[in-house]
Design a protein around this motif. Sequence first.
Motif, short mmCIF file in Angstrom:
data_model
loop_
_atom_site.label_atom_id
_atom_site.label_comp_id
_atom_site.label_asym_id
_atom_site.label_seq_id
_atom_site.Cartn_x
_atom_site.Cartn_y
_atom_site.Cartn_z
N GLY A 1 -4.73 7.19 4.31
CA GLY A 1 -3.67 8.01 4.86
C GLY A 1 -3.49 9.30 4.10
N TYR B 1 -8.09 5.59 7.19
CA TYR B 1 -8.07 4.17 7.51
C TYR B 1 -6.64 3.67 7.43
N LYS B 2 -6.37 2.55 8.07
CA LYS B 2 -5.04 1.94 8.05
C LYS B 2 -4.96 0.92 6.91
#
Length: 190
Positions: free
Chosen positions: A46, A71-72
């Motif tokens: 993030g 990416y999460k």
Amino acid sequence: DLEPVSVLSTTTLVIVARTGLPVKDGKELIASLKAKPNEATMATVGAGSGAHVCGIYFEQKTGTRVRYVPYKGGAPAMADLMANQVDLFCGEASQMLPHFQAARIKPLVVMSKTRWRPLPEIPTMEELGASDTYIAFWQGIWAPKGTPKNVIARLNDAVVKAMSDPFVAKRLTELRQDIPPREQMTPQAL
């Protein structure tokens, strides 16, 4: 909204690469990134995350450029790194140690003042020519704003005592966390 009590522990960040990236160390990584700006990809968790800030700091200090892939979370970023889907990641060294040991990823450079004890062969940014490049994750303890100074002092004394306990120190060492020196455990230092 909070009053500092004490730093508890720290852990360094490390720049890692997928196993298929054709560089063997931090010097080769920097040379490759300079020769081919914006070709390598770096996973982040993030905008503004520790991994993202680490990457930006790395770029600024080395004169390189990468393309960021958001990416999460760290787990999907690491999964893609190990699957050779993304080139680089900057993350907490202590969490990646099993992957280093299993040769699923390549550690290239630590973002601390000194080499990291579990991987003494991996150079620091300073050793690669980028001075004052230190990034670490840290854990601290805080109290609500307005907590009386004498209570903060008592809490700090309790934390320092607990952190000097051999069992606590051993457990944190097993988790690859570093206990800071006493002078860095004051409310003022935090």
